[in-house]
Enzyme design. Sequence first.
Site: not given
Length: 298
Positions: A52, A96, A119
Amino acid sequence: MVAKIIDGKEFAARVRGEVAAQVSALAGHGQPGLAVVLVGEDPASQVYVRSKGKMTVEVGMKSVEHKLPAETSEAELLTVIADLNADESIHGILVQLPLPGHMNEDLVINAIDPAKDVDGFHISNVGLLGTGQKSMVPCTPLGCLMMLRDHHGSLSGMDAVVIGRSNIVGKPMAQLLLGDSCTVTIAHSRTKDLADVVRRADIVVAAVGRPEMVPGDWIKEGATVIDVGINRIDAPEKGEGKTRLVGDVHFESAVERAGAITPVPGGVGPMTIACLLANTLTAFCRSKGLPEPEGLTV
Ligand code: NAD
């Protein structure tokens, strides 16, 4: 019929190229910034976070990584999130998952500023998506929708089945398909006759996490199959102890019946990070009152 293979690697590269072009065109307004927070040493998460970060820099964005030890307290993590919420150089925040067991994931996710929740897991964004309002859309379902729109143009009136009802894939995927006027069925572990449900679908999105559980003869002739599943299985044909990745759909038989299908690997997977970058650009544009990047949001 032999299906068209939807090349997610190529599609994701195109999306990243588009993001990079827009980041460069908007340079006069500042630089979008994405912060990724990783708690603990989970090897798979470390790999995701590394790639990422690399791709964030490649599209011209600022990349910030916060790597915290597994024993970090929830209060310490919440402080890091509060600092990132207040940081004007950061437009996207991703924590995460999974988090270590001593942390309340819902509480942590809901501490992120919804405008920076790239997200799309914050309860506000879930509610906005569910009521058809502008939101941050979870990356994997957004990638699936982009591929479906690219292949079909309009999805209006199509029968779609989503197999799996998780908060990160199945449910938001169903909302997006509904938003595009599909007739949507959500199947799950308690669905009575899954084969029958799948056989009626023009669009099948499989997000279960069970290797090759959907055989080709469940697929309606000409249907579009989006395989989200990523499963590692033994591959003795490659040598002792070797493994390979497969999806939730049995590719070799489904490719003979579907009209289009995503492979595993190289289908949905690469789209997820591309959509994370697209969401960061969207968050940047919204924070500056700029028009939303075309083709990169719902
Ligand atoms: P999850 O475990 O949270 O949810 C799985 C869902 O499958 C559940 O809702 C369950 O009801 C359903 N299910 C289980 N057994 C079933 C059965 N026999 N029949 C029908 N439904 C059944 O999983 P998830 O996080 O949604 O992920 C699903 C898969 O997608 C996994 O393989 C995961 O690795 C993969 N994934 C891929 C990406 C990507 O970037 N490509 C992103 C997220 C998840």
